[in-house]
Write an enzyme that holds these catalytic residues in place. Sequence first.
Site, PDB file in Angstrom:
ATOM      1  N   ASP A  18       0.821  -1.223   0.000  1.00  0.00           N
ATOM      2  CA  ASP A  18       0.000   0.000   0.000  1.00  0.00           C
ATOM      3  C   ASP A  18       0.850   1.265   0.000  1.00  0.00           C
ATOM      4  O   ASP A  18       0.477   2.281   0.597  1.00  0.00           O
ATOM      5  CB  ASP A  18      -0.953   0.027   1.197  1.00  0.00           C
ATOM      6  CG  ASP A  18      -1.978  -1.088   1.163  1.00  0.00           C
ATOM      7  OD1 ASP A  18      -1.976  -1.862   0.187  1.00  0.00           O
ATOM      8  OD2 ASP A  18      -2.771  -1.201   2.111  1.00  0.00           O
ATOM      9  N   ASP A  59      -0.004  -4.534  -3.809  1.00  0.00           N
ATOM     10  CA  ASP A  59      -1.040  -3.499  -3.988  1.00  0.00           C
ATOM     11  C   ASP A  59      -0.455  -2.112  -3.730  1.00  0.00           C
ATOM     12  O   ASP A  59      -1.072  -1.272  -3.062  1.00  0.00           O
ATOM     13  CB  ASP A  59      -2.217  -3.738  -3.040  1.00  0.00           C
ATOM     14  CG  ASP A  59      -2.824  -5.122  -3.185  1.00  0.00           C
ATOM     15  OD1 ASP A  59      -2.727  -5.700  -4.279  1.00  0.00           O
ATOM     16  OD2 ASP A  59      -3.381  -5.640  -2.197  1.00  0.00           O
TER      17      ASP A  59
END
Length: 332
Positions: free
Chosen positions: A163, A184
């Site tokens: 992230d 991600d």
Amino acid sequence: MVSPTFIFYFTLTLFLFLNVSKAQNKASNKTILVDKSGKGQFTSVQKAIDSIPSNNKQWTTILVNAGVYKEKVTIVKDKQYIILKGKDRLSTVIEWDDSGNSLKSSTFLLYAPNFMARDITFKNTYNLVLEDDVVKKITWAPAALLYADKASFYGCGFIGIQDTLTDLQGRHFFYNCYIEGAVDFIWGFGQSLYQNSEIHVKSKDIGVWKAFITAQGRESDSQTSGFVFKYCKVTGTGPAYLGRAYKSHSTVVYYQSSFDNIIAPEGWNIMRQAGNEKYITYAEVQCKGPGANLSKRVKWEKTLSSGELQKFIDRKLFLNQDNWIEEQLIHV
């Protein structure tokens, strides 16, 4: 018929007007200097931000001298019109070590619209340095969280593992930036254009054996969010997926970008949206490099028409209808 003389004087007048306006705008800017050694008004980036009054309407440039600033930095909603400018992204770094929350653990948190950053790196050091050759649990550890409209970044760096860039909400423009991570590491519901930037996958050396670059969260046809990568390059270690669908209408487009030989053959993945493939817009257009072979891509990757493609890659059509990017640039 308009005479050439009229055109000349009209053009000259317009040029002078625009440059006078730009000079006036620049003259009205306020500048604050941050220096670790005490040679500026502040030694902390956060203290410089805190000095800006609430409901600020004046563009304010915070110049950050070279150094590593170990602090968590937050720009609250009513601290608008800030330009955060370092010397360059390699020498000017804001870093913190925090993890476990995809929002609160971020090193840099932006909640105010009308923001620009230049030549600075935001880093979450969690898991970047191994302790006794041991990898900690891979978990949420954002370097930057963007929860505001009209934010732009030029020559900036974003470094983390999971992230890294929480591109959560609003319209954002990235130019000549560097973004590094493994899981991600560009994710959220943002409407963002990444142009002439490097996306670097760091996975195997920290124990991640399957990397995911994006996890975009568009949820319906009525929304306009999506991530567009234009003239970018994807480097690092793999295998890496260009994206995995975080929500039902996840939207990611790579245009005229280059891929190292690290992209998984199928290209794309689904996090928890199996059955929604027809709504997902994942596309690669005119990309090159050893990782750009489309022969084994997932069958549900989209082929965009020229009109559909233009709505993504044309900056004005995609996120700059009100010319906010140009309006910011006149204050630099």
